[in-house]
Design a protein around this motif. Sequence first.
Motif, PDB file in Angstrom:
ATOM      1  N   SER A  18      -7.663  -1.725  -1.138  1.00  0.00           N
ATOM      2  CA  SER A  18      -8.897  -2.505  -1.038  1.00  0.00           C
ATOM      3  C   SER A  18      -9.315  -2.711   0.412  1.00  0.00           C
ATOM      4  CB  SER A  18      -8.693  -3.874  -1.690  1.00  0.00           C
ATOM      5  OG  SER A  18      -7.727  -4.613  -0.959  1.00  0.00           O
ATOM      6  N   ARG A  32     -12.297  -6.342  -3.072  1.00  0.00           N
ATOM      7  CA  ARG A  32     -11.486  -5.411  -3.848  1.00  0.00           C
ATOM      8  C   ARG A  32     -12.066  -4.004  -3.689  1.00  0.00           C
ATOM      9  NH1 ARG A  32      -8.272  -6.922  -8.546  1.00  0.00           N
ATOM     10  NH2 ARG A  32      -7.853  -9.160  -8.568  1.00  0.00           N
ATOM     11  N   ASP A  33     -11.280  -3.006  -4.119  1.00  0.00           N
ATOM     12  CA  ASP A  33     -11.779  -1.635  -4.096  1.00  0.00           C
ATOM     13  C   ASP A  33     -13.019  -1.554  -4.992  1.00  0.00           C
ATOM     14  OD1 ASP A  33     -12.140   1.177  -4.992  1.00  0.00           O
ATOM     15  OD2 ASP A  33     -10.370   1.521  -3.751  1.00  0.00           O
ATOM     16  N   THR A  48     -13.022 -13.873  -2.506  1.00  0.00           N
ATOM     17  CA  THR A  48     -13.413 -12.465  -2.346  1.00  0.00           C
ATOM     18  C   THR A  48     -12.394 -11.499  -2.915  1.00  0.00           C
ATOM     19  OG1 THR A  48     -12.352 -12.234  -0.167  1.00  0.00           O
ATOM     20  CG2 THR A  48     -14.630 -13.042  -0.209  1.00  0.00           C
ATOM     21  N   VAL A  49     -11.181 -12.002  -3.247  1.00  0.00           N
ATOM     22  CA  VAL A  49     -10.106 -11.098  -3.651  1.00  0.00           C
ATOM     23  C   VAL A  49      -9.625 -11.340  -5.077  1.00  0.00           C
ATOM     24  CG1 VAL A  49      -7.732 -10.391  -3.158  1.00  0.00           C
ATOM     25  CG2 VAL A  49      -9.314 -10.802  -1.272  1.00  0.00           C
ATOM     26  N   GLY A  93     -11.445  -1.590  -8.449  1.00  0.00           N
ATOM     27  CA  GLY A  93     -11.139  -3.010  -8.556  1.00  0.00           C
ATOM     28  C   GLY A  93      -9.748  -3.368  -8.098  1.00  0.00           C
ATOM     29  N   SER A  94      -9.035  -2.401  -7.516  1.00  0.00           N
ATOM     30  CA  SER A  94      -7.653  -2.617  -7.089  1.00  0.00           C
ATOM     31  C   SER A  94      -7.588  -3.423  -5.792  1.00  0.00           C
ATOM     32  CB  SER A  94      -6.957  -1.266  -6.883  1.00  0.00           C
ATOM     33  OG  SER A  94      -5.704  -1.426  -6.251  1.00  0.00           O
ATOM     34  N   ILE A  95      -6.477  -4.158  -5.632  1.00  0.00           N
ATOM     35  CA  ILE A  95      -6.230  -4.861  -4.369  1.00  0.00           C
ATOM     36  C   ILE A  95      -5.416  -3.987  -3.422  1.00  0.00           C
ATOM     37  CG2 ILE A  95      -5.088  -6.857  -3.309  1.00  0.00           C
ATOM     38  CD1 ILE A  95      -5.735  -8.470  -5.739  1.00  0.00           C
ATOM     39  N   THR A 120       0.818  -1.212   0.000  1.00  0.00           N
ATOM     40  CA  THR A 120       0.000   0.000   0.000  1.00  0.00           C
ATOM     41  C   THR A 120       0.850   1.260   0.000  1.00  0.00           C
ATOM     42  OG1 THR A 120      -0.118  -0.118   2.416  1.00  0.00           O
ATOM     43  CG2 THR A 120      -1.919  -1.120   1.178  1.00  0.00           C
ATOM     44  N   SER A 173     -11.890 -10.264 -10.522  1.00  0.00           N
ATOM     45  CA  SER A 173     -11.825  -8.816 -10.759  1.00  0.00           C
ATOM     46  C   SER A 173     -12.979  -8.074 -10.098  1.00  0.00           C
ATOM     47  CB  SER A 173     -11.822  -8.525 -12.264  1.00  0.00           C
ATOM     48  OG  SER A 173     -12.982  -9.068 -12.876  1.00  0.00           O
ATOM     49  N   ASP A 174     -14.093  -8.783  -9.853  1.00  0.00           N
ATOM     50  CA  ASP A 174     -15.228  -8.157  -9.184  1.00  0.00           C
ATOM     51  C   ASP A 174     -15.390  -8.670  -7.755  1.00  0.00           C
ATOM     52  OD1 ASP A 174     -15.934 -10.728  -9.828  1.00  0.00           O
ATOM     53  OD2 ASP A 174     -17.971 -10.244 -10.502  1.00  0.00           O
ATOM     54  N   GLY A 175     -14.283  -9.164  -7.166  1.00  0.00           N
ATOM     55  CA  GLY A 175     -14.323  -9.679  -5.800  1.00  0.00           C
ATOM     56  C   GLY A 175     -14.855  -8.643  -4.825  1.00  0.00           C
TER      57      GLY A 175
END
Length: 520
Positions: free
Chosen positions: A309, A299-300, A290-291, A304-306, A190, A294-296
């Motif tokens: 997130s 994620r944000d 959940t991660v 869609g970012s990890i 991060t 791409s639509d977990g």
Amino acid sequence: MTRQNEPERPPAGGLMLRLLDRIESVGNKLPHPATLFLVLAGLVLVLSAVLASIDLTAEHPITGEIIRPVNLLTGAGARMIVENMVRNFTQFLPLGVVLVAMLGVGVAEGSGFMSAVLRAVVLAAPARLITIVTVFAGVLSNAASEAGYVVLIPLGAIVFLAFGRHPMAGLAAAFAGVSGGYSANLVLGTLDPLLAALSQETAQIIDPTYTVNPAANYYFMFASVFVITAAGVWITERIVEPRLGRYSGDGGSDPSDETNQMQRLSDREKTGLKAAGISALILLGLVLWTVVPSDGILRDPQTGSILESPFLRGIVAFIFIGFLVPGLAYGFVTGTFKNDADVINAMGKTIGTLGVYVVLVFFAAQFVAYFNWTNLGLIFAVRGAEGLAAVGLTGYPLLLGFMVVSATINLIMGSASAKWAIMAPVFVPMFMLVGFSPELTQLAYRIGDSSTNIITPMMSYFALIVAFAQKYNKQYGIGTIIATMLPYSVGFFLIWSAMLLLWIAAGLPIGPGSPIRYAP
């Protein structure tokens, strides 16, 4: 014969060992860490009044605003102190992180799961790999935010003790990896996009079209994982552990005897470990579900970012669940847990061992809050940056001088992003004008900043490290931690600096699309 609960020490020898012993001796003659934070808080109040009276100021490098000390020895200051005392304590980030994580750890310990895992490791793992694994895991853990501080550091001490080695050596090895190797990793964390955004903003003072990508330092930091791991292992086994000597433990018993007599796992314990393993795999599958997509859901939701997130921001919840679930599975399968009351009692027992740490946090939180309110950290950081800029160094000496300043400022100001927000507007444009890229300047900052994380009491988790150490010797204090960690701090700084200079000399890119040089 050693005193109870005090380790045997090797004969004194060598200037460095005598110096470290002296640092430890002087440091441990300071008051109890909780008292010391109280004294420091008082000194901050006095210093705020003194510096306000002489009007010591600094100009904010971004806004141009004049930063002045805030005098807390006034009516307004007294009201701020009284009104925020509880909030300072309850909102001090390490407190909640530790308490929540330790609830899960308490279940894993109370069920016997942790003991069984460690026994399995001790009986199966090659002893020579323990130091390597401890440091390496510590370096990688910074991608999971606070997980390393809460889990790996105490675990390092436990594993070393199980192998008949000094627990402080294990604690130090893990701490060196987690905090000293803070900027090195095999994956982006991060901090990378945050620093890159600040670097890009200040680089555009010189070149409005300049961009800095979040992976700007990735190649160098990837390689740093192996260099820092090797350095941490060498320092642990050649300097730190020999200096600590043989650990006699409470009552003078030799922990190696306990290790040698460790019984192999019973059939019931093996069944419990299998159940714990299955539950952990199911939990891991749920987390990945959940991660990874791409639509977990973790994620944000916007990008869609990890990296930015809910998963990473809520990593402490997964530490809690990660210990809780296998601990429950093991406990109920083996019979150490009969009902829910046993589980709650296990949590309560672990929280009960954190009493001294909670007291430490109360005073540490007040000190950190007062220091922030007074603006002293900002003023000292800006003044330090301006001082280096005024010296007139160029080329490699300028780069090394900048790393020294970064390492020094880290001793009085803990947040990596906050320091970079102050320093980047001064140094990024200045270094661009002498031919160094913003990416290189950012990298030099990260090296200096990471190297002194392990010796600064301003680091949020420093009080926790002292509390971990006192579990093995009540006489351990701030001096013990600083003296134990100083070889890592100096070693990491020197090795990392040499690595950077060699990297530059070889003309290697420090990250994808990240040049070393900038043509003004």
